[in-house]
Design a protein around this motif. Structure first.
Motif, mmCIF file in Angstrom:
data_model
loop_
_atom_site.group_PDB
_atom_site.id
_atom_site.type_symbol
_atom_site.label_atom_id
_atom_site.label_comp_id
_atom_site.label_asym_id
_atom_site.label_seq_id
_atom_site.Cartn_x
_atom_site.Cartn_y
_atom_site.Cartn_z
ATOM 1 N N ASP A 38 39.646 43.829 53.361
ATOM 2 C CA ASP A 38 40.463 43.713 52.417
ATOM 3 C C ASP A 38 40.851 42.470 51.896
ATOM 4 O O ASP A 38 40.737 41.783 50.960
ATOM 5 C CB ASP A 38 41.667 44.562 52.359
ATOM 6 C CG ASP A 38 41.430 46.135 52.214
ATOM 7 O OD1 ASP A 38 40.350 46.512 51.957
ATOM 8 O OD2 ASP A 38 42.425 46.627 52.685
ATOM 9 N N LEU A 39 41.271 41.540 53.052
ATOM 10 C CA LEU A 39 41.489 40.277 52.920
ATOM 11 C C LEU A 39 40.559 39.275 52.295
ATOM 12 O O LEU A 39 40.708 38.541 51.559
ATOM 13 C CB LEU A 39 42.319 39.725 54.286
ATOM 14 C CG LEU A 39 43.668 40.254 54.540
ATOM 15 C CD1 LEU A 39 44.151 39.699 56.118
ATOM 16 C CD2 LEU A 39 44.713 40.237 53.408
ATOM 17 N N ALA A 40 39.285 39.474 52.827
ATOM 18 C CA ALA A 40 38.225 38.755 52.446
ATOM 19 C C ALA A 40 37.994 38.760 50.848
ATOM 20 O O ALA A 40 37.941 38.117 50.271
ATOM 21 C CB ALA A 40 36.966 38.979 53.516
ATOM 22 N N THR A 41 38.072 40.176 50.707
ATOM 23 C CA THR A 41 37.738 40.396 49.151
ATOM 24 C C THR A 41 38.852 39.912 48.381
ATOM 25 O O THR A 41 38.593 39.625 47.244
ATOM 26 C CB THR A 41 37.852 41.970 49.155
ATOM 27 O OG1 THR A 41 36.712 42.663 49.962
ATOM 28 C CG2 THR A 41 37.249 42.440 47.843
ATOM 29 N N LEU A 42 40.060 40.223 48.757
ATOM 30 C CA LEU A 42 41.344 39.601 47.866
ATOM 31 C C LEU A 42 40.961 37.977 47.731
ATOM 32 O O LEU A 42 41.347 37.513 46.751
ATOM 33 C CB LEU A 42 42.468 39.920 48.590
ATOM 34 C CG LEU A 42 43.782 39.743 48.060
ATOM 35 C CD1 LEU A 42 43.914 40.535 46.748
ATOM 36 C CD2 LEU A 42 45.058 40.131 48.582
ATOM 37 N N VAL A 43 40.927 37.199 48.745
ATOM 38 C CA VAL A 43 40.768 35.842 48.559
ATOM 39 C C VAL A 43 39.570 35.590 48.013
ATOM 40 O O VAL A 43 39.810 34.565 46.834
ATOM 41 C CB VAL A 43 40.432 35.010 50.261
ATOM 42 C CG1 VAL A 43 39.974 33.893 49.988
ATOM 43 C CG2 VAL A 43 41.902 35.246 50.865
ATOM 44 N N GLN A 44 38.365 36.021 48.007
ATOM 45 C CA GLN A 44 37.361 35.986 47.043
ATOM 46 C C GLN A 44 37.620 36.309 45.574
ATOM 47 O O GLN A 44 37.572 35.513 44.708
ATOM 48 C CB GLN A 44 36.085 36.842 47.522
ATOM 49 C CG GLN A 44 35.045 36.507 46.351
ATOM 50 C CD GLN A 44 33.651 37.201 46.838
ATOM 51 O OE1 GLN A 44 33.639 38.090 47.725
ATOM 52 N NE2 GLN A 44 32.551 36.861 46.157
ATOM 53 N N SER A 45 38.354 37.629 45.361
ATOM 54 C CA SER A 45 39.038 37.818 44.014
ATOM 55 C C SER A 45 39.617 36.668 43.319
ATOM 56 O O SER A 45 39.576 36.405 42.552
ATOM 57 C CB SER A 45 39.345 39.042 44.137
ATOM 58 O OG SER A 45 39.939 39.554 42.821
ATOM 59 N N ILE A 46 40.800 36.278 44.146
ATOM 60 C CA ILE A 46 41.841 35.396 43.875
ATOM 61 C C ILE A 46 41.039 34.063 43.351
ATOM 62 O O ILE A 46 41.489 33.424 42.285
ATOM 63 C CB ILE A 46 43.027 35.211 44.629
ATOM 64 C CG1 ILE A 46 43.791 36.642 44.355
ATOM 65 C CG2 ILE A 46 43.894 34.001 44.152
ATOM 66 C CD1 ILE A 46 44.897 36.721 45.585
ATOM 67 N N THR A 47 40.399 33.445 44.361
ATOM 68 C CA THR A 47 39.635 32.391 43.977
ATOM 69 C C THR A 47 38.771 32.194 42.907
ATOM 70 O O THR A 47 38.432 31.235 42.289
ATOM 71 C CB THR A 47 38.856 31.696 45.267
ATOM 72 O OG1 THR A 47 37.927 32.636 45.605
ATOM 73 C CG2 THR A 47 39.955 31.313 46.404
ATOM 74 N N THR A 48 38.118 33.245 42.621
ATOM 75 C CA THR A 48 36.977 33.271 41.589
ATOM 76 C C THR A 48 37.584 33.735 40.282
ATOM 77 O O THR A 48 37.281 33.204 39.277
ATOM 78 C CB THR A 48 35.988 34.053 41.549
ATOM 79 O OG1 THR A 48 36.686 35.603 41.898
ATOM 80 C CG2 THR A 48 35.233 33.875 42.984
ATOM 81 N N GLY A 49 38.815 34.492 40.242
ATOM 82 C CA GLY A 49 39.687 34.781 39.037
ATOM 83 C C GLY A 49 38.856 35.984 38.201
ATOM 84 O O GLY A 49 39.248 35.653 37.192
ATOM 85 N N SER A 50 37.849 36.456 38.816
ATOM 86 C CA SER A 50 36.838 37.471 37.753
ATOM 87 C C SER A 50 37.313 38.874 37.831
ATOM 88 O O SER A 50 36.971 39.340 37.049
ATOM 89 C CB SER A 50 35.765 37.174 38.091
ATOM 90 O OG SER A 50 35.396 37.570 39.628
ATOM 91 N N ASP A 51 38.304 39.159 38.768
ATOM 92 C CA ASP A 51 38.876 40.648 38.937
ATOM 93 C C ASP A 51 40.011 40.901 37.887
ATOM 94 O O ASP A 51 40.801 39.942 37.868
ATOM 95 C CB ASP A 51 39.051 40.966 40.257
ATOM 96 C CG ASP A 51 37.671 40.686 41.118
ATOM 97 O OD1 ASP A 51 36.479 41.195 40.462
ATOM 98 O OD2 ASP A 51 37.696 40.379 42.213
ATOM 99 N N SER A 52 40.357 42.142 37.910
ATOM 100 C CA SER A 52 41.128 42.628 37.132
ATOM 101 C C SER A 52 42.806 42.575 37.823
ATOM 102 O O SER A 52 42.611 42.745 39.057
ATOM 103 C CB SER A 52 41.340 43.873 36.539
ATOM 104 O OG SER A 52 40.914 44.867 37.480
ATOM 105 N N THR A 53 43.881 42.619 37.279
ATOM 106 C CA THR A 53 44.951 42.610 37.995
ATOM 107 C C THR A 53 45.033 43.832 38.665
ATOM 108 O O THR A 53 45.718 43.942 39.798
ATOM 109 C CB THR A 53 46.116 42.268 37.062
ATOM 110 O OG1 THR A 53 46.007 41.297 36.031
ATOM 111 C CG2 THR A 53 47.556 42.229 37.770
ATOM 112 N N GLY A 54 44.633 44.972 38.101
ATOM 113 C CA GLY A 54 44.789 46.448 38.690
ATOM 114 C C GLY A 54 44.037 46.116 40.073
ATOM 115 O O GLY A 54 44.489 46.888 41.026
#
Length: 131
Positions: free
Chosen positions: A80-96
């Motif tokens: 979860d944390l690895a996915t979250l870091v990647q999601s936040i750094t790339t900025g390509s995922d939805s807020t949901g």
């Protein structure tokens, strides 16, 4: 005795929460092209089957089941944390997606904390069978 049954129920409820989080993540688009996880039986078993199995084993009160749940939650939290870091750094995922990912991270952390507390409490060592 009732205190320990309550702890088993809390762990089982948290496992159901992790299952619900996996279902929610599956329904939310991650915002980027991914391989279809529906075809991966091993991943589906890890993501959907194991949380329910771990919850059922926790309800039996076996110490090894609680330890297995803590191990599962540790792996889940790291993913979860690895996915979250990647999601936040790339900025390509939805807020949901980010909110659900934070929620599943919190649930996995809670499983580790409550399960670890149960396993490390000396009173629980005296009142449960070693196997």
């Amino acid at each position: 005795s009732d205190v320990y049954k309550r702890q088993h129920h809390i762990l089982a409820i948290l496992c159901v929460g992790v299952f619900a989080g996996a279902m929610a993540l599956n329904s939310i688009s991650a915002g980027k092209a991914q391989t279809d996880p529906q075809n991966n039986i091993l991943w589906n078993t890890f993501q959907y089957g194991l949380p329910l199995l771990m919850g059922a084993v926790c309800l039996t009160g076996k110490r090894w089941g609680v330890m297995a749940t803590v191990i599962y939650a540790t792996i889940g939290l790291s993913l979860d944390l690895a996915t979250l870091v990647q999601s936040i750094t790339t900025g390509s995922d939805s807020t949901g997606f980010i909110v659900v990912m934070l929620t599943t991270s919190l649930l996995n952390f809670s499983l580790i904390a409550f399960g670890g507390k149960y396993l490390l409490t000396p009173i629980s060592l005296k009142n449960t069978l070693p196997y």
